[in-house]
Design a protein around this motif. Structure first.
Motif, PDB file in Angstrom:
ATOM      1  N   LEU A  34      -1.296 -16.824   6.415  1.00 28.65           N
ATOM      2  CA  LEU A  34      -2.191 -18.039   6.508  1.00 28.65           C
ATOM      3  C   LEU A  34      -2.379 -18.392   7.987  1.00 28.65           C
ATOM      4  CD1 LEU A  34      -0.239 -20.130   3.734  1.00 28.65           C
ATOM      5  CD2 LEU A  34      -2.621 -19.017   3.449  1.00 28.65           C
ATOM      6  N   SER A 214      -6.833 -27.989  14.536  1.00 27.13           N
ATOM      7  CA  SER A 214      -6.970 -27.796  13.016  1.00 27.13           C
ATOM      8  C   SER A 214      -5.842 -28.546  12.369  1.00 27.13           C
ATOM      9  CB  SER A 214      -7.078 -26.574  12.439  1.00 27.13           C
ATOM     10  OG  SER A 214      -7.083 -26.368  11.007  1.00 27.13           O
ATOM     11  N   LEU A 215      -5.821 -29.520  11.312  1.00 27.13           N
ATOM     12  CA  LEU A 215      -4.680 -30.246  10.854  1.00 27.13           C
ATOM     13  C   LEU A 215      -4.050 -29.134  10.033  1.00 27.13           C
ATOM     14  CD1 LEU A 215      -3.315 -32.619  10.222  1.00 27.13           C
ATOM     15  CD2 LEU A 215      -4.892 -33.250   8.413  1.00 27.13           C
ATOM     16  N   ARG A 216      -4.922 -28.478   9.263  1.00 26.56           N
ATOM     17  CA  ARG A 216      -4.265 -27.301   8.191  1.00 26.56           C
ATOM     18  C   ARG A 216      -2.941 -26.399   9.132  1.00 26.56           C
ATOM     19  NH1 ARG A 216      -4.750 -22.099   6.895  1.00 26.56           N
ATOM     20  NH2 ARG A 216      -6.542 -21.654   8.351  1.00 26.56           N
ATOM     21  N   ILE A 217      -3.818 -25.888  10.164  1.00 29.17           N
ATOM     22  CA  ILE A 217      -2.969 -25.068  11.357  1.00 29.17           C
ATOM     23  C   ILE A 217      -1.744 -25.692  11.790  1.00 29.17           C
ATOM     24  CG2 ILE A 217      -2.806 -23.769  13.143  1.00 29.17           C
ATOM     25  CD1 ILE A 217      -4.017 -22.254  11.014  1.00 29.17           C
ATOM     26  N   ASP A 218      -1.901 -26.960  12.240  1.00 34.40           N
ATOM     27  CA  ASP A 218      -0.841 -27.899  12.669  1.00 34.40           C
ATOM     28  C   ASP A 218       0.305 -28.151  11.660  1.00 34.40           C
ATOM     29  OD1 ASP A 218      -2.549 -27.886  14.884  1.00 34.40           O
ATOM     30  OD2 ASP A 218      -3.098 -30.170  14.635  1.00 34.40           O
ATOM     31  N   LEU A 219      -0.037 -28.432  10.462  1.00 32.18           N
ATOM     32  CA  LEU A 219       0.801 -28.712   9.327  1.00 32.18           C
ATOM     33  C   LEU A 219       1.617 -27.278   9.207  1.00 32.18           C
ATOM     34  CD1 LEU A 219      -0.898 -30.911   6.812  1.00 32.18           C
ATOM     35  CD2 LEU A 219       0.913 -31.220   8.545  1.00 32.18           C
ATOM     36  N   LEU A 220       0.904 -26.103   9.276  1.00 29.25           N
ATOM     37  CA  LEU A 220       1.660 -24.668   8.914  1.00 29.25           C
ATOM     38  C   LEU A 220       2.649 -24.311   9.955  1.00 29.25           C
ATOM     39  CD1 LEU A 220      -1.556 -22.739   7.702  1.00 29.25           C
ATOM     40  CD2 LEU A 220       0.610 -23.142   6.380  1.00 29.25           C
TER      41      LEU A 220
END
Length: 299
Positions: A34, A214-220
């Motif tokens: 991911l 990217s919020l998605r990348i930050d959370l991952l």
């Protein structure tokens, strides 16, 4: 004189922790897949930086501050944890590079080699004695791993780096008298400065940092903290309790999971030699488990 039969509690102590750690690790490629747009160096650095606050929070919740202070102020323990921190950091980097470059089988091979290195380390440094059946299991596993290695010579270097760095990490943690959580916390503190250096280096590359875009990348990336800390704490706990050879053989859970992921999820080609290797290794595991179970029976 016959060898004493290990007590059942000695054989199974630490087993749930080891199985839990290895089960989590075999799923890591799904997580790293991911993050394919993030450079391996950046993944490793954020993995480190987010592990430290998680560990510190756990230290506060579990009230292990005195144990952490003792580890930081005892030169012998601090030096050992600095070494283990560098070893696990090297292993992290090799693993992430292998997975993110599409070499999941190379990562799998590294963890297939590791149990054999564990057996060697256990006999040399810890003076552990293997039974005849266990040596047969080691020989069968070595044949299987050797067959697999012949078909992966191009990436064998990274596999060997992963195997030896993780075996050395496990050996140091086994010999260091410190609990799992304080030990991991010290390791992440030791790696903090090199991690920040790598972060500065990545910032200066043309790609720069992906974090913050990217919020998605930050959370991952933020999830890398607990995903890293929990299995390492389980492993450190198991390493202190299990014989090193037994700990290594249980680790075949991880490369087997990686093997199946590489074939069925990541679409890497399956060769007949891999099936033969798989047969040898799982026969070895069966023999090893048979020996352990037979020695748990009353004399």
């Amino acid at each position: 004189m016959s060898k004493p039969i290990p007590r059942p509690s000695r054989i199974i102590a630490g087993l749930p922790q080891a199985l839990g750690a290895y089960a989590v690790w075999c799923l890591f490629p799904l997580y790293f897949a991911l993050l394919h747009e993030v450079a391996p160096f950046e993944v490793v650095v954020w993995r480190l930086l987010f592990t430290l606050p998680f560990c510190l929070a756990a230290i506060l919740v579990l009230r292990q501050g005195p144990a952490l202070r003792a580890a930081l102020t005892t030169p012998r323990i601090l030096a050992a944890l600095a070494l283990s921190g560098l070893l696990i950091g090297t292993n992290w980097l090799a693993y992430v590079i292998a997975v993110m470059d599409g070499h999941v089988l190379a990562a799998s091979l590294g963890y297939y080699i590791n149990p054999l290195v564990n057996v060697l380390a256990g006999t040399i440094f810890l003076h552990e004695k293997l039974t005849r059946r266990q040596w047969i299991a080691v020989a069968l596993a070595a044949i299987g791993v050797g067959l697999l290695a012949q078909g992966a010579l191009e990436t064998l270097g990274i596999s060997m780096l992963m195997a030896f760095s993780f075996a050395a990490y496990g050996l140091v943690r086994k010999l260091t008298p410190v609990d799992a959580l304080p030990g991991l916390t010290v390791e992440t503190i030791v790696l903090l400065l090199p991690g920040l250096g790598l972060l500065a280096w990545q910032l200066g590359t043309p790609q720069g940092l992906v974090m913050g875009k990217s919020l998605r990348i930050d959370l991952l990336l933020a999830c890398a903290g607990p995903l890293t800390a929990v299995p390492l704490m389980l492993f450190a706990s198991a390493a202190r309790q299990l014989d090193f050879a037994v700990l290594g053989f249980i680790q075949f859970v991880t490369p087997t999971g990686l093997f199946f992921l590489s074939i069925f999820v990541f679409g890497e080609p399956l060769r007949p030699i891999q099936l033969v290797c798989f047969l040898f290794i799982w026969t070895a595991i069966a023999v090893f488990c048979w020996d352990i179970l037979s020695r748990r029976k009353p004399a």
